[in-house]
Structure formats: structure tokens, C-alpha cells
Scaffold this motif. Sequence first.
Motif, PDB file in Angstrom:
ATOM      1  N   PHE A 212       0.691  -1.227   0.058  1.00 36.20           N
ATOM      2  CA  PHE A 212       0.152   0.050   0.007  1.00 36.20           C
ATOM      3  C   PHE A 212       0.920   1.201   0.166  1.00 36.20           C
ATOM      4  O   PHE A 212       1.977   1.247   0.690  1.00 36.20           O
ATOM      5  N   THR A 213       0.703   2.229  -1.001  1.00 34.85           N
ATOM      6  CA  THR A 213       1.162   3.440  -1.027  1.00 34.85           C
ATOM      7  C   THR A 213       0.675   4.622  -0.430  1.00 34.85           C
ATOM      8  O   THR A 213      -0.633   4.395   0.086  1.00 34.85           O
ATOM      9  N   GLY A 214       1.083   5.771  -0.380  1.00 28.57           N
ATOM     10  CA  GLY A 214       0.566   6.978   0.331  1.00 28.57           C
ATOM     11  C   GLY A 214      -0.705   7.172  -0.604  1.00 28.57           C
ATOM     12  O   GLY A 214      -1.685   7.871  -0.031  1.00 28.57           O
ATOM     13  N   ASN A 215      -0.733   7.051  -1.898  1.00 26.87           N
ATOM     14  CA  ASN A 215      -1.970   7.370  -2.852  1.00 26.87           C
ATOM     15  C   ASN A 215      -3.165   6.355  -2.546  1.00 26.87           C
ATOM     16  O   ASN A 215      -4.238   6.727  -2.756  1.00 26.87           O
ATOM     17  N   ASP A 216      -2.896   5.244  -1.759  1.00 30.78           N
ATOM     18  CA  ASP A 216      -4.016   4.600  -1.426  1.00 30.78           C
ATOM     19  C   ASP A 216      -4.798   4.891  -0.018  1.00 30.78           C
ATOM     20  O   ASP A 216      -5.600   4.090   0.009  1.00 30.78           O
ATOM     21  N   VAL A 217      -4.142   5.891   0.679  1.00 28.23           N
ATOM     22  CA  VAL A 217      -4.935   6.364   1.694  1.00 28.23           C
ATOM     23  C   VAL A 217      -6.140   7.085   1.453  1.00 28.23           C
ATOM     24  O   VAL A 217      -6.339   7.831   0.564  1.00 28.23           O
ATOM     25  N   THR A 218      -7.379   6.635   1.625  1.00 28.80           N
ATOM     26  CA  THR A 218      -8.652   7.009   1.303  1.00 28.80           C
ATOM     27  C   THR A 218      -9.473   7.150   2.446  1.00 28.80           C
ATOM     28  O   THR A 218      -9.400   6.366   3.511  1.00 28.80           O
ATOM     29  N   ALA A 219     -10.538   7.859   2.138  1.00 30.68           N
ATOM     30  CA  ALA A 219     -11.617   8.008   3.026  1.00 30.68           C
ATOM     31  C   ALA A 219     -13.043   7.569   2.671  1.00 30.68           C
ATOM     32  O   ALA A 219     -13.262   7.802   1.452  1.00 30.68           O
ATOM     33  N   TRP A 220     -13.972   6.778   3.317  1.00 33.79           N
ATOM     34  CA  TRP A 220     -15.106   6.244   2.772  1.00 33.79           C
ATOM     35  C   TRP A 220     -16.222   6.475   3.999  1.00 33.79           C
ATOM     36  O   TRP A 220     -15.721   6.886   5.129  1.00 33.79           O
ATOM     37  N   VAL A 221     -17.411   6.045   3.806  1.00 30.39           N
ATOM     38  CA  VAL A 221     -18.405   6.135   4.758  1.00 30.39           C
ATOM     39  C   VAL A 221     -19.166   4.777   4.956  1.00 30.39           C
ATOM     40  O   VAL A 221     -19.148   3.782   3.946  1.00 30.39           O
ATOM     41  N   GLU A 222     -19.545   4.628   6.108  1.00 24.88           N
ATOM     42  CA  GLU A 222     -20.170   3.300   6.495  1.00 24.88           C
ATOM     43  C   GLU A 222     -21.422   3.526   7.050  1.00 24.88           C
ATOM     44  O   GLU A 222     -21.799   4.619   7.974  1.00 24.88           O
ATOM     45  N   ILE A 223     -22.566   2.966   6.675  1.00 22.84           N
ATOM     46  CA  ILE A 223     -24.054   3.219   7.141  1.00 22.84           C
ATOM     47  C   ILE A 223     -24.414   1.755   7.743  1.00 22.84           C
ATOM     48  O   ILE A 223     -24.312   0.802   7.384  1.00 22.84           O
ATOM     49  N   HIS A 224     -24.980   2.238   9.101  1.00 20.73           N
ATOM     50  CA  HIS A 224     -25.551   0.936   9.762  1.00 20.73           C
ATOM     51  C   HIS A 224     -26.933   0.547   9.273  1.00 20.73           C
ATOM     52  O   HIS A 224     -27.854   1.165   9.444  1.00 20.73           O
ATOM     53  N   LEU A 225     -26.634  -0.738   8.665  1.00 12.44           N
ATOM     54  CA  LEU A 225     -28.306  -1.122   8.115  1.00 12.44           C
ATOM     55  C   LEU A 225     -28.726  -2.270   9.053  1.00 12.44           C
ATOM     56  O   LEU A 225     -27.856  -3.165   9.437  1.00 12.44           O
TER      57      LEU A 225
END
Length: 857
Positions: A579-592
Motif C-alpha cells: 500500500f502506498t500513500g496514494n492508497d490512503v482513502t476515506a469512505w462512509v459506513e451506514i448501519h443497516l
Amino acid sequence: MTKDNKQPSLPDFSFTGTGTGTFTGTGFTGTSTTGSWAQDTHSVIWMTNTNGPGSRLDVSGVQWRRMAVNAAIVVLATLIASTALIAVYGSVGVWARAAVPAAVLAFGIVMAGALRSLRLWWQLFFLVVAQWVIGPVVCLNDTAIGHVLPSLRTLHDGWFATFGSFKYLVAIAPPVSDTQGALMAVWTLVLWVGVIAGFVGSLNNGKLSIVSTLLVLLEFCGCALLGTQDGWFPSVTGLVAMLMLVAWMSWRWQLLEAGRLLSCIVIVVTAGAIAFGGCLLLPQHRTILRDVYEPPLSPYDYTSPLSGMRAFVRDHKDDTLLTVRNLPEGTAVRLAVMDRFDGNVWNLSDSREASDSSNYTRVGTNIHADTTGTKFTAQYTVHTGMRDDWLPLAGAATSVTFDPTDLESSFYYNTGTDTGLLTTGLKDGLTYTETGVIPEQPTDEQIAKASVASIKQPTAQDVPNSISKLATATAGGKSQGGEAAQDLAQMLRDQGWFSHGLGGEHESLPGHGNYRLTKLLAGTAMVGDSEQYASAMALMARELGLPSRVVMGFLPKNQDGDIDDSRTQKHADGTVIDFTGNDVTAWVEIHLAHYGWVPFYPTPKETKIPDEDQDLTPPNPETLVHQPPLPLTDPLRDEQNTTGQSSLDGDEATEDTGPNGWATFWHVTGQVALYGSPLWIVLGIAGLILLIKALQLAYVRRHGNAQVRVGAGWQSVANLALQSGMDLHGTRSEQALQISQQLHVKGRALHDAQSTADYAAFSGMPVSEEQVRAYWQTVDALRKRMLFALPRWRRLRTRLSLRGVWHASAKRPLKDSAVHEKSKDTAQSTRTMNDAKRGGTKPATTKQRKRRGKERS
């Protein structure tokens, strides 16, 4: 009493051949008929006795056999009490490895007392050796020489683990297994309680068996406090131990008979069934020390991980930051999970604010996880560029081990967010192994049909108006929460443009607070990276009542930014991914509901780069198909979500839209002063004193006959004078004179009140209720004038003084009047007798003397 003046001795409850107590030293022999309630002929136990005294169970014999029976029963009860720790250690095998040898040694040490030459001092020596020599070898076996002989490290670690193991059990989330000397806790409990309780229970005095029972009960409580909420078959173990101890104590007290034993069992089982059934009707909650223990770690002490996300891309875009072996293809690696938005940044919370956040706590070798899915064991290697304390982990961890193992004491894990934290920080070359489970993910069709779960989350603060407008216009009319989340993510991916805002790229400001989101959704260009889009979607989901949180970590991305399984390299000995620095990402989680936290990726493709010839403006909510509000019932959707929202849009937005610092300071100061000031304690005590005095005054005003209540009225005046600091003494007339002189109150009013009280006490004439009420009105007015005559601070001190309140003010006048009346009668009788001697007349009768006294009055 005997001739030698000796009192009869109590029955001897020690074990005898017949099992009966006898009186000695009195010349009387025979079976005692006094003692326990169980021997009473009306008791339930006695009524079940059909065999007579000869039916007592006799298991006695020689001395050592009786001692062995006593010691075995007590040590076995001690061992049963420690079963509450089985859930802490994770398995019966791990627990038994320390608990059973400790119980055997405890039994042996107690039995050593059967030999007079080994009694007490040698028993203490054996106890010390068992605790600090044999115990470390058993519980810290890896440090022993050949797993048999103790080394210096074994003895050293065993000494500190004797005390530190209890703190370890409290601080570490179960199961802890046998790491870091944790077994020394159960070893110490079983050994010491077994030896002490067994020693006391083996003494000849059967009454001391109650001490052994109390020690076992204390061990039950201690193990329950160190254990878990569920324990290990607590009802069964508790019932078995109690039945055993009841039968043993009955035997030691010479009360055990066949009929009585059956009755005891019936009574205890019935009581246990009633108690168990009653407990089912109440909320089940066990106090656990681990739940109230506050480890020295708080997520609020750390800055927002999301704020530094862009630095990874700027400084280490193509550098390998993390290497993972044997990780399933396409698996994301988490760094941090954030569910608290304060208007400027997303940050972490704990279980006090979010029911699904849990706390960062130290964990043992094994971590409890209810997740189902694909199991894996992966090895991580950290490289240069990784910083902070957030430990990369995948899925739900069930075990995390470090090399070197010393780092385990710095590792904290959050079971609610499946994230880890290393307080010593990440360093180049750090290696560790994770065993865990990758949760199964629902399909798009399943997500669209799923409803949201209802959980508690921190309220998002200072949310821009553009968030609410765009969320309602995009997905406000969807009947299912999963479908609404899909529409939000798809809208952001379709309408937005991607840029990190670094050299050569389109302008894109960093940050994810209300100002940056207003620029993104209501400005001139909808351009950003995953930091802005994840923040925007999480807040939009909150506006629709969807439980949401932001996750930052590594994704195995391709050129478009989508997850790509081909990033994982396959080798003969397993798989490897860098994993590189470009792979650092933010995403969202929803509780279903039924699926838990489901990930959503709202960031546009990274190849969707804007240029000046394109229309980059965000969608206008008014031009979109307006949707009615989402018909969801959720505690997240409340009025607090709409307060404090920014009304600035587009270019009118300013950098500082947070709450005013001074206003917040004065608000907090005012709240602390209002609700946390010690002044409330003082005021509460003062109010309680005033209430007590008012009740006391009301009581003496209404209780007793008329003469007593009139006397109590004057006593209340005298008490008030005493409470003001006066040194009051003498008769009522003298008291009235002292009050008049020192408080400068009109003497006439005091004289009238004093004279009325004396008349009611000494005249013998009846007093009507109207006269009592009129007198108390005079007393109330007199007390007011006395208080008004005092200086302000002395008046306050008088009101709060309790001097004279606790005395029976209603009885004192009676006592004084009785003495006074007796002295008058005595004097009158003396005068009458003298007159009779001189004049030859007969002494007057008591009735005549009373009539003459009335005429004088």
C-alpha cells in the motif's frame, strides 16, 4: 451453679462419635435441648426428622479424616467460586491449568496441620513457597528452566504478577488467556482463600465454619467483579456451592440428620427457584470492575486522523507505507473510524456518546468478535512514512501479536469500530500478525431493500444548510435507508470532480469542516477528494436519519480509484500487497439492519479530472426533483440536528463559522457555577436546618395538653434567645428580664408571656384551646420582634442555630412546674402543721390547700 462456683459450659459442637453436644463441668450429662432454631419442635426441619437423634449422619472417625473432609469441602467450594473467571481466561483448560493445582496445594497445606510438628509456621512456609515459587512456574511456564525449575525471571515476574495480574484482568478486555502472568490472579485467589478458609474450617470449634463460608462468599463476589457480564453457568455453580456449604455447616453444627438434610435441600432449592424466577422479571445487570475502570486513554486526546489524510498523498504518493502478506484480495485496511462532527472536523468518540463506538481498551491474546465471514491470518510490516498511533488492521480482529512482544502492553483495540491504536507510535520495521474475520458484504439488491438500524450517535454540530437541502432533494423520498444511501453516494460520484489540489492539479482546498463543505456543495466548483466527499455523504446521511460514520484507511485502488483485486500479488508462499500513500482513502459506513456497518464509496473516479472548459458547479437542489422527507423514525433525526447550521453559501462563506470562543467559555463557566458550585451544598444544609426547626416548632405547638403547649410556647422564646448567643438561666421571670435587657425588647410583652406561662403551669386552672392559640400568636409576634432586634449576621446565625432544638422543650416546663408545685405543697404543709401545733387545729387537707391557692390567685 456448682459448689466450685463454676458456670455450666456451652454445648461442645465439635465432632464426636455420637454427634451430640453435652454439658460438662456441671455434673449433668445428656443431650442438649437448646441451641439452634432448627432444634425447635415447631421448625420445618424438626418436623421432617422422623428417625430421632440416632439418625445423624456420622462421617467422623479419627482426627485426620475429619480434617480431610472439612478441608476438601472448603477447598472444593473455593474452586467452584473461581469458575466465574473461566470466561475471562477464555476456556476451561486455561483456567484449570492454574486453579486446579492451586486447589490441590491448598488442600495439602491445610492437611499439613494434622501433624503437630508441621502446624502453623510450617504451613505458612509452605504457603509462601506455593505462592511465589510453584505458582510462577505454573503460570509463567515459558520462563521456567525446562518448564520445571524456576529461573530468576520466573521468580521476578511471578512476584510482580501476583499483584499486577488483578489489574491486568480489570484493564484488559476478555478473553486474556495466559498472557503476561494473568493466571497468577486465579492462582492467588484459590490458594489463599482455600488455605485460610480450609484452616479455619478444620478447627475443632464448629462455630468457626461460618467464617470459612463467609470467605468463600467473598471470593464469589471478588471473582464476579473480575469476571464478565455472563459469567460461566453462574446459577448452577452458585446453587451447587450453596447446597454444599449449607450441608457442611449443618454437619459441623451437629444438626445434620437425614430428614433435616432433605428439608434443607428442599428449602434451598425452593428459595433458589424463587430468587431465579424473580430475577427474570428484573433487568439483568452485573457490576463488573472492568466496566467502571477508566484506562488512561481517551480518543479525545488525539487530533482528527482525517485532517492529515492529504499529507500522505502529498509526501508519500508513490512510497510503500505498508506491506501485508496473506490478506484476502480486495480487502480494505482500516486506520481510524470517526463518528463525531463538531463543525470543523470529524473525530472519534467513545461509548459515552455512541452506543456502537465502544472504548479503546487493552486486550489480551484473544479478542472477542461476533462477526461471521472469511477468516484470515495476515502479517503486517510498517515502512517509513507511517506515523501517528493508528495501527492498520483489516476486518474484525480476533488476535493481534507483535514482534517484539513488549509492544502488546501499548496496544489498545476498539471492538465497536474494529480499529487499533499503539500508544508508542508506528515505526519503520514494525511487524505484527493479525488473525481475524472479513465480514460478508450484502449485494446491491440487498442493500436497496435494507432498512436502517436505530443506534445512538453524537449529534452533528454546525451542519451547513446546503447539506440538508441537497440530501432531501436527492434521496428524501426513499422508503428504505439502504436505497437512500445508494442514491447519495451515486449523486456525489456523478456530479462531483476529483482533485487533491496539489501541484499541477485543479484548485481544491483541504479540510472537511462546514466551510469546506459549503464550498463543495454550494460554491462555484464541486471539486475535492475522498476527504470532502466522505464527510459530505456522512452528514447528508445524518440529515436523513441514517446512522453514519467516516472511515480512513488503505484501499487496493486502480487508476480510477476503484477497488482492484489485481493489486494483490500471488506467490507460492501466499499473497503480498504493498500500500502506498496514494492508497490512503476515506469512505462512509451506514448501519443497516441485519447487515451491520456497510461501506459506501462516494468519491468520483480519480480520472475524472476537471478543466476550465467544463461546468464544475454543484447541482442546484431546486432544479432536482424535490423529494418529500424520508419517512424514517430514528433518534438521530431530531431538532438538534438542525440547530446551529450555517446560513452562508458559496463565496459568502467565511473561514470561521464555529462558535464564539468567549461565548462558549462564559456559557460553560455559568453552567459550572450554577450546577456545580459548592454553594448549593451550603444552601441545602441551611434549608434542611430551617425545615427541621419549623417542624419542631409545629410539633410542640400542636402536641400535648393545653398547659404543656403554653409552656412550650415560652420555651420556644427561651430557645430563640439561647440560639442568639445569650446565656439564659433562672426562672421564667428572670429569663424575661434578661431577654428584655440584652435584646432591648419591650419588657411588658415579655412579662405578659412569662406570667401567662406561669399561670398555666402553677394555677391548676384549666386552659382553653382559644387561650392556647392566642398565646402562641403572642409568642410568634414576640419571636419576630426578638429577631428584628438582632444585627443582620447575628440574625442569620440565630435562624441556623440548632441549640435547644433536640431537647424535649415540652417536657422541661412540666418538670419545672412539678418541682415548683411540690415545693409549694411542702411549704404549705409545714406552715399548716406549725399552726396546728400552736392552735390545736387539725392540719388542712390537700383539697383545702388547693382551694386556698385558687383563692389567692
